[in-house]
Write a protein that holds these residues in place. Structure first.
Motif, short mmCIF file in Angstrom:
data_model
loop_
_atom_site.label_atom_id
_atom_site.label_comp_id
_atom_site.label_asym_id
_atom_site.label_seq_id
_atom_site.Cartn_x
_atom_site.Cartn_y
_atom_site.Cartn_z
N SER A 46 0.83 -1.22 0.00
CA SER A 46 0.00 0.00 0.00
C SER A 46 0.86 1.26 0.00
O SER A 46 0.50 2.25 -0.64
N LYS A 58 2.06 1.70 -3.56
CA LYS A 58 0.98 2.24 -4.39
C LYS A 58 0.83 3.74 -4.17
O LYS A 58 0.62 4.49 -5.13
N GLN A 59 0.92 4.18 -2.93
CA GLN A 59 0.85 5.61 -2.62
C GLN A 59 1.99 6.35 -3.32
O GLN A 59 1.78 7.39 -3.94
N SER A 111 1.58 6.72 -7.11
CA SER A 111 0.49 7.59 -7.57
C SER A 111 0.64 9.04 -7.13
O SER A 111 -0.31 9.81 -7.19
#
Length: 134
Positions: free
Chosen positions: A109, A112-113, A116
């Motif tokens: 996670s 992913k942060q 993006s």
């Protein structure tokens, strides 16, 4: 560090974000970047940093540059060295490339942060992400 120096010398105008979670690796990269800048002072204004002490907002009275201003400045062909503070909750302008120097320390996670963070208003194009697992 060689990739960062090569990027600066290339004159690329996209920008480059280098995210590092491990504080010892962060310090080592910062130290090597400092040595590079000693030998290449013409690039000193092309390097930005977000660390634990970086304020969220720029304060003109104290002269401290905050995350808010740094996030707009990366798109102008600069290199950003940041700990995880810069990898979450900040929307960078433009489409800078990304290096996660110690991806093995990040959860899925968190990665992913980090991925993006750039060009949140548009589409991702011409984007390179490199992950280093030690």
């Amino acid at each position: 560090m060689n990739r960062i120096g090569s990027y600066l010398k290339s004159g690329d105008i996209k920008g480059l974000m280098v995210f590092v979670k491990d504080p010892y690796l962060y310090a080592a990269i910062k130290r090597e970047l400092g040595r590079f800048l000693e030998n290449n002072p013409e690039f000193k204004d092309k390097v930005l940093e977000i660390g634990t002490e970086t304020p969220e907002k720029t304060n003109r009275e104290t002269g401290s540059i905050g995350v808010d201003e740094i996030s707009r400045d990366v798109q102008t062909g600069k290199v950003l060295l940041s700990n995880e503070k810069g990898a979450t909750g900040i929307d960078y302008k433009g489409n800078p490339d990304l290096i996660v120097a110690d991806a093995h320390n990040w959860t899925i996670s968190e990665l992913k942060q980090a991925i993006s963070r750039n060009n949140r208003a548009g589409t991702l194009y011409g984007y390179t992400a490199m992950f280093y697992f030690l």
